[in-house]
Design an enzyme around this catalytic site. Structure first.
Site, PDB file in Angstrom:
ATOM      1  N   CYS A  90       6.536  68.498  10.081  1.00  0.00           N
ATOM      2  CA  CYS A  90       7.042  69.703   9.418  1.00  0.00           C
ATOM      3  C   CYS A  90       6.040  70.228   8.382  1.00  0.00           C
ATOM      4  CB  CYS A  90       8.334  69.407   8.691  1.00  0.00           C
ATOM      5  SG  CYS A  90       9.571  68.626   9.710  1.00  0.00           S
TER       6      CYS A  90
ATOM      7  N   ARG B 104       0.180  71.325  12.571  1.00  0.00           N
ATOM      8  CA  ARG B 104       0.864  70.059  12.290  1.00  0.00           C
ATOM      9  C   ARG B 104       1.900  69.733  13.367  1.00  0.00           C
ATOM     10  NH1 ARG B 104       0.667  68.451   6.774  1.00  0.00           N
ATOM     11  NH2 ARG B 104       2.780  67.666   6.840  1.00  0.00           N
TER      12      ARG B 104
ATOM     13  N   TRP C 297       9.661  70.032  12.771  1.00  0.00           N
ATOM     14  CA  TRP C 297       9.427  69.167  13.940  1.00  0.00           C
ATOM     15  C   TRP C 297      10.648  68.271  14.022  1.00  0.00           C
ATOM     16  CZ3 TRP C 297       8.622  63.966  15.266  1.00  0.00           C
ATOM     17  CH2 TRP C 297       7.920  63.730  16.462  1.00  0.00           C
TER      18      TRP C 297
ATOM     19  N   ASN D  18      10.517  68.078   4.210  1.00  0.00           N
ATOM     20  CA  ASN D  18       9.764  67.263   5.167  1.00  0.00           C
ATOM     21  C   ASN D  18      10.117  65.821   4.897  1.00  0.00           C
ATOM     22  OD1 ASN D  18       8.429  69.594   5.722  1.00  0.00           O
ATOM     23  ND2 ASN D  18       6.424  68.905   5.021  1.00  0.00           N
ATOM     24  N   GLY D  19      10.248  65.036   5.956  1.00  0.00           N
ATOM     25  CA  GLY D  19      10.544  63.611   5.763  1.00  0.00           C
ATOM     26  C   GLY D  19      11.910  63.292   6.343  1.00  0.00           C
TER      27      GLY D  19
ATOM     28  N   GLU E 126     -10.859  56.661  24.210  1.00  0.00           N
ATOM     29  CA  GLU E 126     -10.759  57.940  23.496  1.00  0.00           C
ATOM     30  C   GLU E 126     -10.772  59.114  24.483  1.00  0.00           C
ATOM     31  OE1 GLU E 126      -9.801  58.983  20.870  1.00  0.00           O
ATOM     32  OE2 GLU E 126     -10.682  60.955  20.589  1.00  0.00           O
TER      33      GLU E 126
ATOM     34  N   LYS F  80      -7.742  61.877  24.953  1.00  0.00           N
ATOM     35  CA  LYS F  80      -7.962  63.339  24.843  1.00  0.00           C
ATOM     36  C   LYS F  80      -7.424  64.034  26.083  1.00  0.00           C
ATOM     37  CE  LYS F  80      -8.660  63.811  21.499  1.00  0.00           C
ATOM     38  NZ  LYS F  80      -8.955  62.876  20.459  1.00  0.00           N
TER      39      LYS F  80
ATOM     40  N   GLU G  66      -3.497  64.065  26.129  1.00  0.00           N
ATOM     41  CA  GLU G  66      -2.760  64.857  25.143  1.00  0.00           C
ATOM     42  C   GLU G  66      -2.896  66.360  25.338  1.00  0.00           C
ATOM     43  OE1 GLU G  66      -3.935  64.240  21.022  1.00  0.00           O
ATOM     44  OE2 GLU G  66      -5.928  63.659  21.657  1.00  0.00           O
TER      45      GLU G  66
ATOM     46  N   HIS H 230      -8.273  43.739  38.816  1.00  0.00           N
ATOM     47  CA  HIS H 230      -7.241  42.728  38.604  1.00  0.00           C
ATOM     48  C   HIS H 230      -5.839  43.320  38.725  1.00  0.00           C
ATOM     49  CE1 HIS H 230     -10.105  39.613  37.651  1.00  0.00           C
ATOM     50  NE2 HIS H 230     -10.750  40.489  36.897  1.00  0.00           N
TER      51      HIS H 230
ATOM     52  N   LYS I 187       0.204  67.079  14.335  1.00  0.00           N
ATOM     53  CA  LYS I 187      -1.109  66.707  13.808  1.00  0.00           C
ATOM     54  C   LYS I 187      -0.992  65.578  12.800  1.00  0.00           C
ATOM     55  CE  LYS I 187      -5.556  67.309  13.111  1.00  0.00           C
ATOM     56  NZ  LYS I 187      -6.409  66.715  14.160  1.00  0.00           N
TER      57      LYS I 187
HETATM   58  C1  F6R Z   1      -5.343  62.329  18.864  1.00  0.00           C
HETATM   59  C2  F6R Z   1      -4.949  62.309  17.468  1.00  0.00           C
HETATM   60  C3  F6R Z   1      -4.052  61.222  17.002  1.00  0.00           C
HETATM   61  C4  F6R Z   1      -4.417  60.807  15.575  1.00  0.00           C
HETATM   62  C5  F6R Z   1      -3.386  59.812  15.036  1.00  0.00           C
HETATM   63  C6  F6R Z   1      -3.731  59.348  13.636  1.00  0.00           C
HETATM   64  O1  F6R Z   1      -6.247  63.369  19.134  1.00  0.00           O
HETATM   65  O2  F6R Z   1      -5.325  63.161  16.707  1.00  0.00           O
HETATM   66  O3  F6R Z   1      -4.072  60.128  17.863  1.00  0.00           O
HETATM   67  O4  F6R Z   1      -5.695  60.241  15.576  1.00  0.00           O
HETATM   68  O5  F6R Z   1      -2.122  60.412  15.016  1.00  0.00           O
HETATM   69  O6  F6R Z   1      -3.810  60.416  12.761  1.00  0.00           O
HETATM   70  P1  F6R Z   1      -4.556  60.290  11.384  1.00  0.00           P
HETATM   71  O7  F6R Z   1      -6.000  60.088  11.671  1.00  0.00           O
HETATM   72  O8  F6R Z   1      -4.279  61.560  10.653  1.00  0.00           O
HETATM   73  O9  F6R Z   1      -3.969  59.095  10.691  1.00  0.00           O
END
Ligand code: F6R
Length: 606
Positions: free
Chosen positions: A2, A27, A74, A100-101, A479, A483, A486, A502, A601
C-alpha cells in the site's frame, strides 16, 4: 505494497495526492482512494483497480482543497473492491483514515465496537481505526489518536484527518514506512520519497511509535512517550528526474540501462585511493573477530546474497552462509557475538528481512544492512548500514538494485580479504580495476540489446522453461528465472546444470527452452555435456557466454555473447542479457512490465 500520500498547504491537495500516488504505483496495489476536507465536510472518493480509474472518476468532481490524504491499497483483509479501498470514514463521516500495515487485533476491536453499535462498511482491518477514533474522540483529534494507539496492535503507517481540524494532518507509524516532506508553507506525508520528490528533498523519517501533527507551516513530532522530539532533517540525494521514465517506455528498461552508471557510483562511494573502504562500518578489530557471515534477504536480494557468499568464500576465505529471510528466524540460526549478519534489501522495508534482522540482533550478532533507501526501517534497525547507489528503483522487477547489491557485497569481501591478509594489496587493486571495467562491458551488451528481441519472440508462447548453470552461474540462473517468471508469467525453474538429470529432465520435450549460463571456465566442459543431454531430448538451448566461446556457441540454438571478465565477477555481466530477455518477452506478451500482476515492490507483510 500500500501507498500513502498526504498534503496540507494551499489548494493543491487533489493534484499533489494523485501525482504522488502515481509515483507509488510501483509498490503494487489493486485500488486507490482520496479524502479531502472541503466546505467543512470530508469527501472520500475511491475506486477498485488502477489509479487511472480513480482519476477518470474524479475528472468532474471538484476536490480542490488545502488538506487531504490518499492511498493505494494492496489487499490483505478483504478482496480488492470499492468498499474495501481506503480512505475509511467513521460513522458520521467526520474522520478519514488511510493505513498501511496490518492491525493484528482488529477482529477483537471490531467485535467490541459492533457491540457498541458501530456498523462496518468494509471487510478491512483499517476500518476499526476510524471507528475506534470516533469512539475515543472528545474534541481533540491528536488526543484520540494517542488513545487509539494504546489499543491497536500490529504494524501501521496512518494518515488521519478530521473535519473539525481542517488545517491539521496527523500521522503515525510503527513497522511500516512513513516520511514527512518539509515544504514551504505546505507539508507532505508519504510512504516513500518518490511520491513527494517533486515538491521537496527535505524529509523527516519517523521513528517507530512517533506521532506527528502537521499543518501548512508547522510539523510537531512526538515520540511514543508523547514527548516532543526533534528528528533530524535528511536531504534526499535522488533527483525528481530519476523517478521519471526520462524518455524510456518503461521504468524497467530505463533501470536496466542505468546499471553502468549506478555500478560506477556504487564503486566510487566505497573506493578510496584504489582500495575498498568500509572502515566506518567494520573496524579491523571487528573483522578479526568475525568467524561466520550470515547473509539474509528475499527474492532478488537473496540472489545477490548468493553472489556475496561466493565472493566471501573465494576471496576472503570467510565462512559464510545465505538464508531466505522468511525462513531465517524460524530455523534457530546459530549466531554468536562473532557472527556478522548482513541484511540485503533494496527498499529497506521488507518485513521478512526486518524480522530476521531483529532475530539476529537479539541473538547477539553484529548486524549490517545493505540497502538502497536512506532512512528506511532496516537501515535504522541495523547496527550499521551501507547504501547502494542505485537511485530510485521504480519497476517492480529489480535490476539495478541487484547489480549494485552484488558489487557492494563483492567489494566488502575484497575489503575483508585485504584486512585478513588473504589478498595482497596488488591483488586487491587488480580486483578493483576489474570491477571498474564492468560498466563499459555492460554497455557493450546493452548496445546489442536488439539481438535479444528475436530470441524473446520465440519464448513468448512457451509455458515452461529452465535456466541452468554451474557454480556462480547457477546463482545467475536463479535470478534470470525469477525475472522471467515475474514479468512474463512463463513458468521457469533454475537448476544447477548437473542436477536436471536427477529427475526434472523428464519435463524436457521438443522445443522446451533452456537458458544456459556458461561463464565459469573450469566448469564449462561439464555444462556443455549437460547441454548435449538436453539437446538429445529436443530442448531449445539459449546460452550466455563469452563472445569468443565457440564451444558454447556451437552447441546452442541461440547464443548471446558478452565480454570477457574474471569468472568471479562474471555474474554482473551475464545477468544483463537475462534481464533484457525477460523484459522483451514480457513486452511481446503485452504484459504491464513495470507492474506485473500480484506483485508489490515493497513487501511489508509476512
Ligand atoms: C524481484 C524483486 C523481489 C525483491 C524482494 C526483496 O525482482 O524485486 O524479489 O528482491 O521482494 O525486496 P527488497 O530488496 O526491497 O527487500
Amino acid at each position: 505494497m500500500c501507498g500513502i500520500v498526504g498534503y496540507v498547504g494551499h489548494g493543491k491537495a487533489k493534484t499533489v495526492i494523485l501525482e504522488g500516488l502515481e509515483k507509488l504505483e510501483y509498490r503494487g496495489y489493486d485500488s486507490a482512494g482520496i479524502a479531502v476536507i472541503k466546505d467543512s465536510e470530508i469527501i472520500i472518493e475511491k475506486k477498485k483497480g488502477r489509479l487511472q480509474n480513480l482519476e477518470n472518476h474524479l475528472k468532474d468532481i471538484d476536490l480542490d482543497s488545502d488538506i487531504g490524504i490518499g492511498h493505494t491499497r494492496w489487499a490483505t483483509h478483504g478482496e480488492p473492491s470499492d468498499k474495501n479501498s481506503h480512505p475509511h470514514y467513521n460513522r458520521d463521516k467526520t474522520i478519514a483514515v488511510v493505513h498501511n500495515g496490518i492491525i493484528e487485533n482488529y477482529s477483537l476491536i471490531k467485535k467490541d465496537l459492533k457491540e457498541k453499535g458501530y456498523i462496518f462498511e468494509s471487510d478491512t482491518d483499517t476500518e476499526v481505526v476510524a471507528h475506534l477514533l470516533d469512539f475515543l474522540y472528545e474534541g481533540d483529534l491528536f488526543d484520540a489518536v494517542t488513545k487509539m494507539l494504546k489499543v491497536i496492535r500490529g504494524s501501521y503507517a496512518l494518515g488521519i484527518i478530521h473535519k473539525d481540524f481542517p488545517k491539521e494532518l496527523i500521522c503515525t507509524r510503527k513497522d511500516s514506512p512513513l516520511v514527512i516532506g518539509i515544504g514551504n508553507n505546505e507539508n507532505f506525508i508519504a510512504s516513500d520519497v518518490p511520491a513527494i520528490l517533486k515538491h521537496t528533498k527535505n524529509v523527516y523519517f519517523l521513528e517507530d511509535g512517533d506521532i506527528a501533527k502537521i499543518s501548512a507551516d508547522t510539523i510537531k513530532i512526538f515520540d511514543k512517550t508523547l514527548t516532543p522530539v526533534e528528528r533530524e532533517i535528511k536531504v534526499i540525494e535522488w533527483d525528481y528526474e530519476q523517478a521519471t521514465k526520462g524518455g524510456y517506455p518503461h521504468f524497467m528498461i530505463k533501470e536496466i540501462f542505468e546499471q553502468p552508471k549506478s555500478i560506477e557510483e556504487t564503486l566510487n562511494r566505497r573506493i578510496k585511493n584504489s582500495m575498498p573502504d568500509f572502515s566506518d562500518v567494520l573496524t579491523e578489530e571487528e573483522i578479526k573477530k568475525i568467524d561466520m557471515v550470515h547473509i539474509v534477504a528475499c527474492g532478488t536480494a537473496y540472489h545477490a546474497g548468493l553472489q556475496g557468499q561466493f565472493a566471501l568464500r573465494k576471496l576472503a576465505k570467510t565462512n559464510s552462509y545465505v538464508e531466505i529471510a522468511s525462513e531465517y528466524r524460524y530455523m534457530d540460526p546459530f549466531v554468536t557475538e562473532n557472527t556478522l549478519a548482513i541484511f540485503v534489501s533494496q527498499s529497506g522495508e521488507t518485513l521478512d528481512t526486518l524480522a530476521a534482522l531483529k532475530e539476529a540482533k537479539a541473538r547477539g550478532a553484529k548486524t549490517l544492512a545493505i540497502t538502497n533507501v536512506v532512512g528506511s526501517t532496516i537501515s535504522r534497525e541495523a547496527d550499521n548500514t551501507i547504501y547502494t547507489m542505485a537511485g530510485p528503483e521504480i519497476a517492480v522487477a529489480s535490476t539495478k538494485a541487484y547489480t549494485t547489491q552484488v558489487v557492494m557485497l563483492q567489494l566488502l569481501a575484497i575489503y575483508l580479504a585485504e584486512k585478513k591478509e588473504v589478498m595482497t594489496k596488488t591483488e586487491v587493486k587488480e580486483a578493483i580495476n576489474t570491477l571498474y571495467s564492468i560498466p563499459k562491458k555492460i554497455e557493450f551488451t546493452l548496445n546489442e540489446s536488439d539481438k535479444i528481441k528475436p530470441i524473446s519472440e520465440g519464448l513468448k508462447d512457451k509455458v515452461n522453461g529452465f535456466y541452468i548453470g554451474r557454480g556462480l552461474d547457477f546463482n545467475i540462473a536463479l535470478e534470470g528465472s525469477l525475472k522471467m517468471k515475474e514479468i512474463s508469467y512463463i513458468h521457469t525453474e533454475a537448476f544447477p546444470a548437473g542436477e536436471l538429470k536427477h529427475g526434472s529432465i523428464a519435463l524436457i520435450e521438443p522445443g522446451t527452452p533452456v537458458v544456459v549460463i556458461g561463464m565459469q571456465s573450469d566448469l564449462l566442459e561439464k555444462t556443455i555435456s549437460n547441454i548435449k543431454e538436453l539437446k538429445a531430448r529436443g530442448a531449445y538451448i539459449i546460452s550466455v557466454g563469452r563472445e569468443d566461446c565457440l564451444d558454447l556457441k556451437n552447441v546452442s540454438d541461440s547464443f548471446i555473447g558478452i565480454q570477457d571478465i574474471d569468472d568471479i565477477f562474471s555474474g554482473l555481466l551475464s545477468v544483463i542479457p537475462l534481464q533484457l530477455l525477460s523484459y522483451y518477452t514480457s513486452l511481446s506478451k503485452g504484459i504491464d512490465v513495470d507492474k506485473p500482476r500480484n506483485l508489490a515492490k515493497s513487501v511489508t507483510v509476512e
